[in-house]
Scaffold this active site. Structure first.
Site, PDB file in Angstrom:
ATOM      1  N   GLU A  52       0.845  -1.204   0.000  1.00  0.00           N
ATOM      2  CA  GLU A  52       0.000   0.000   0.000  1.00  0.00           C
ATOM      3  C   GLU A  52       0.881   1.256   0.000  1.00  0.00           C
ATOM      4  O   GLU A  52       0.604   2.224  -0.721  1.00  0.00           O
ATOM      5  CB  GLU A  52      -0.894   0.016   1.254  1.00  0.00           C
ATOM      6  CG  GLU A  52      -1.851  -1.163   1.372  1.00  0.00           C
ATOM      7  CD  GLU A  52      -1.240  -2.344   2.129  1.00  0.00           C
ATOM      8  OE1 GLU A  52      -0.032  -2.620   1.950  1.00  0.00           O
ATOM      9  OE2 GLU A  52      -1.962  -3.003   2.890  1.00  0.00           O
ATOM     10  N   CYS A  87      -0.500  -0.011   7.797  1.00  0.00           N
ATOM     11  CA  CYS A  87      -0.952   0.498   6.495  1.00  0.00           C
ATOM     12  C   CYS A  87      -2.378   1.046   6.585  1.00  0.00           C
ATOM     13  O   CYS A  87      -2.730   1.973   5.870  1.00  0.00           O
ATOM     14  CB  CYS A  87      -0.910  -0.611   5.462  1.00  0.00           C
ATOM     15  SG  CYS A  87       0.760  -1.102   5.118  1.00  0.00           S
ATOM     16  N   THR A 199      20.154 -39.485  -2.558  1.00  0.00           N
ATOM     17  CA  THR A 199      20.396 -38.603  -3.707  1.00  0.00           C
ATOM     18  C   THR A 199      21.795 -37.993  -3.637  1.00  0.00           C
ATOM     19  O   THR A 199      22.504 -37.894  -4.644  1.00  0.00           O
ATOM     20  CB  THR A 199      19.313 -37.492  -3.741  1.00  0.00           C
ATOM     21  OG1 THR A 199      18.048 -38.121  -3.938  1.00  0.00           O
ATOM     22  CG2 THR A 199      19.559 -36.497  -4.858  1.00  0.00           C
ATOM     23  N   LEU A 207      22.493 -28.513  -5.464  1.00  0.00           N
ATOM     24  CA  LEU A 207      21.182 -28.017  -5.035  1.00  0.00           C
ATOM     25  C   LEU A 207      21.156 -26.493  -4.931  1.00  0.00           C
ATOM     26  O   LEU A 207      20.594 -25.925  -3.991  1.00  0.00           O
ATOM     27  CB  LEU A 207      20.749 -28.666  -3.704  1.00  0.00           C
ATOM     28  CG  LEU A 207      20.646 -30.192  -3.708  1.00  0.00           C
ATOM     29  CD1 LEU A 207      20.270 -30.711  -2.329  1.00  0.00           C
ATOM     30  CD2 LEU A 207      19.609 -30.666  -4.732  1.00  0.00           C
ATOM     31  N   SER A 224      19.948 -39.811   8.449  1.00  0.00           N
ATOM     32  CA  SER A 224      19.808 -40.301   9.828  1.00  0.00           C
ATOM     33  C   SER A 224      21.133 -40.605  10.515  1.00  0.00           C
ATOM     34  O   SER A 224      21.307 -40.333  11.701  1.00  0.00           O
ATOM     35  CB  SER A 224      18.953 -41.578   9.837  1.00  0.00           C
ATOM     36  OG  SER A 224      17.835 -41.428   9.020  1.00  0.00           O
TER      37      SER A 224
END
Ligand SMILES: NC(=O)c1ccc[n+]([C@@H]2O[C@H](COP(=O)([O-])OP(=O)(O)OC[C@H]3O[C@@H](n4cnc5c(N)ncnc54)[C@H](OP(=O)(O)O)[C@@H]3O)[C@@H](O)[C@H]2O)c1
Length: 364
Positions: A52, A87, A199, A207, A224
């Site tokens: 705003e 606002c 992976t 990544l 883990s």
């Protein structure tokens, strides 16, 4: 233009802040007078002006008088002093005649107070304009503000025969260029990216976000027993979290911490990281959204744990075959078809030659 057209314009403005406003929402605002847009703005970055205020500044820069104008804003104007003043007060001060609100702000600090404040000052308020669209652009904010846990998007790419790699493990590339560009945008806009240790051991990915001018998400590896090699590429950049089960991995936790890696631990669930607990810990660290990029073992666990809020699946028009080739969701799976995790709010788009299917997993 109709009210919906102006709100759609405000939605488009809101999108420009995507990826930079966390943990704040994306918000767009448009000021309309005598049928013309005289000011527009969006929330660009957390800690900076709300939409705003930017719209008022835009109108001022164009020498436009906002008194008696109407404002369209995708989210209820705030009523509290946070990093910036309320606002709703600015709207009252600027003598706006009518405010069209897309969605009420569920933030307990606002929750209807912004609207009340404006109405008490004599401003007409109409809410619920394109409400669903306004909710959709802020699904991350809406989950995080109410649950303090990250919104998780599970992204997979597979061939027509349901494989995410060849039987040899080769996976470059399953989907087409345009689909991969969408994934890079997701990496640029979501706060974290999460992958399983499987992976990391197979692909050794970085990544990171490869978009020019993009920013990298926080890398989260679910491991883990802290098997992650100290020279894994993902550890080379800043901002990496490795999540393990408590009291596992011996000296490795210290070695990782010495390298600047954050090691989080959870209690064990079926011998592995408890994903629900991990989400709570990540939420407490300010991570409001996560792109889950597998692999299949972690995806299955995440779906079963109920932590996935949206799935995005790219299907490439090719066959690779191989009974041992990996699939997007592995693990043991369910016994019966009626136990399947079904999607709702489905959207299907064609991206180049690929299909992109999105949906929300139904909670059972
Ligand atoms: N095309 C694509 O979209 C895509 C995306 C990513 C990966 N991939 C492919 O996926 C393959 C790797 O998949 P993957 O299934 O072997 O490995 P993964 O899903 O990356 O990792 C699975 C491992 O995560 C660990 N883990 C920790 N907590 C867990 C929990 N609560 N539930 C489940 N697992 C947990 C387990 O190891 P511990 O028990 O030791 O912790 C588990 O073996 C690679 O071939 C890669 O190329 C493809």
């Amino acid at each position: 233009m109709t009210r919906e057209d102006y709100m759609a314009h405000a939605l488009g403005l809101a999108e420009r802040g995507r990826g930079r406003t966390s943990p704040n929402p994306v918000v767009g605002a448009v000021i309309v007078k005598d049928g013309a847009i005289i000011g527009e703005g969006w929330h660009k970055k957390c800690g900076e002006n709300h939409a705003e205020i930017n719209a008022f500044e835009d109108a001022a820069a164009k020498n436009q008088d906002v008194e008696g104008a109407e404002m369209y804003v995708t989210l209820e104007p705030c009523s509290h002093y946070g990093k910036t003043p309320p606002c709703a007060k600015a709207i009252i001060r600027k003598k706006i005649k009518k405010v069209y609100v897309g969605l009420l702000d569920p933030n307990p600090l606002v929750a209807g107070r912004g609207i009340r404040m404006m109405e008490e000052a004599g401003i007409q308020v109409e809410s619920g304009i394109l409400e669903e669209e306004c909710r959709r652009i802020n699904e991350i904010f809406l989950k995080y503000i109410t649950e303090k846990r990250p919104f998780v998007v599970m992204k997979t790419a597979m061939t027509l025969d349901g494989k995410i790699a060849a039987y040899t493990g080769d996976s470059k590339w399953v989907s087409g260029e345009a689909s991969r560009a969408i994934v890079q945008k997701m990496r640029n806009s979501l706060t974290g990216i999460m992958a399983g240790i499987g992976t990391v051991l197979t692909d050794d990915p970085r990544l990171t976000c490869r978009l020019e001018g993009g920013r990298d998400p926080v890398r989260i590896i679910v491991d883990s027993n802290l098997k992650i090699p100290l020279d894994a590429k993902v550890l080379k950049d800043e901002n990496c979290i490795v999540a393990a089960v408590e009291n596992r991995g011996g000296e490795k936790a210290n070695q990782l911490r010495e390298r600047g890696v954050t090691v989080l631990t959870t209690k064990e669930k079926r011998g592995r990281v408890d994903l629900a607990e991990l989400m709570e810990q990540l939420g407490a660290r300010g991570i409001d959204s996560i792109l889950l990029e597998g692999g299949g073992g972690l995806n299955e666990a995440a779906l079963k744990a109920g932590i996935v809020d949206r799935t995005v699946t790219f299907i490439a028009p090719k066959f690779i075959g191989g009974k041992d080739a990996k699939t997007p969701v592995e693990g043991q799976g369910f016994e019966k078809m009626d136990q399947a995790i079904c999607l709702k709010n489905i959207e299907i788009n064609r991206i180049g030659d690929d299909l992109m299917i999105q949906g929300t997993p139904e909670r059972k």
